[in-house]
Design a protein around this motif. Sequence first.
Motif, PDB file in Angstrom:
ATOM      1  N   LYS A  67       0.832  -1.214   0.000  1.00  0.00           N
ATOM      2  CA  LYS A  67       0.000   0.000   0.000  1.00  0.00           C
ATOM      3  C   LYS A  67       0.860   1.256   0.000  1.00  0.00           C
ATOM      4  CE  LYS A  67      -3.968  -2.048   2.318  1.00  0.00           C
ATOM      5  NZ  LYS A  67      -4.744  -2.104   3.560  1.00  0.00           N
ATOM      6  N   LYS A  74       2.448   1.568  -3.481  1.00  0.00           N
ATOM      7  CA  LYS A  74       1.475   2.004  -4.492  1.00  0.00           C
ATOM      8  C   LYS A  74       1.147   3.485  -4.309  1.00  0.00           C
ATOM      9  CE  LYS A  74      -3.053   1.083  -6.490  1.00  0.00           C
ATOM     10  NZ  LYS A  74      -3.250   2.476  -6.772  1.00  0.00           N
ATOM     11  N   ALA A  75       0.893   3.891  -3.056  1.00  0.00           N
ATOM     12  CA  ALA A  75       0.570   5.295  -2.792  1.00  0.00           C
ATOM     13  C   ALA A  75       1.751   6.200  -3.151  1.00  0.00           C
ATOM     14  CB  ALA A  75       0.169   5.486  -1.335  1.00  0.00           C
ATOM     15  N   LEU A 119       4.053   5.592  -5.458  1.00  0.00           N
ATOM     16  CA  LEU A 119       4.132   5.655  -6.922  1.00  0.00           C
ATOM     17  C   LEU A 119       3.024   6.530  -7.507  1.00  0.00           C
ATOM     18  CD1 LEU A 119       4.973   1.943  -7.756  1.00  0.00           C
ATOM     19  CD2 LEU A 119       6.463   3.928  -8.076  1.00  0.00           C
ATOM     20  N   ASP A 120       1.844   6.502  -6.883  1.00  0.00           N
ATOM     21  CA  ASP A 120       0.728   7.327  -7.341  1.00  0.00           C
ATOM     22  C   ASP A 120       0.926   8.800  -7.008  1.00  0.00           C
ATOM     23  OD1 ASP A 120      -0.531   5.061  -8.283  1.00  0.00           O
ATOM     24  OD2 ASP A 120      -1.961   4.911  -6.609  1.00  0.00           O
ATOM     25  N   ASN A 121       1.806   9.099  -6.043  1.00  0.00           N
ATOM     26  CA  ASN A 121       2.049  10.476  -5.587  1.00  0.00           C
ATOM     27  C   ASN A 121       3.553  10.739  -5.518  1.00  0.00           C
ATOM     28  OD1 ASN A 121      -0.794  11.392  -4.638  1.00  0.00           O
ATOM     29  ND2 ASN A 121      -0.528   9.340  -3.802  1.00  0.00           N
ATOM     30  N   PRO A 122       4.231  10.750  -6.659  1.00  0.00           N
ATOM     31  CA  PRO A 122       5.697  10.862  -6.647  1.00  0.00           C
ATOM     32  C   PRO A 122       6.222  12.175  -6.074  1.00  0.00           C
ATOM     33  CG  PRO A 122       4.862  11.108  -8.871  1.00  0.00           C
ATOM     34  CD  PRO A 122       3.694  10.698  -8.008  1.00  0.00           C
TER      35      PRO A 122
END
Length: 76
Positions: free
Chosen positions: A35, A38-39, A41-44
Amino acid sequence: MGMPVRIEDELYENAKTHAKAECRTISGQIEFWAKVGKAALDNPDLPVDFVRDLLIARAEGRENARPFVPQGQRDA
């Protein structure tokens, strides 16, 4: 729904150590890492530590939340 997944022995042992320290199951530790990853990578644009702390705070629930007070107004 649980799904069996193959992972490297080293990752498993690392998760086992962290799971014990953070009071999670081994699968719970790996899920948490997934998690956070993923978070992140979604919010670099956000630091990984911030993403991790945010996920932990959300899991704690609102009953432990305190209103934010800017530093200059704390003792006013």
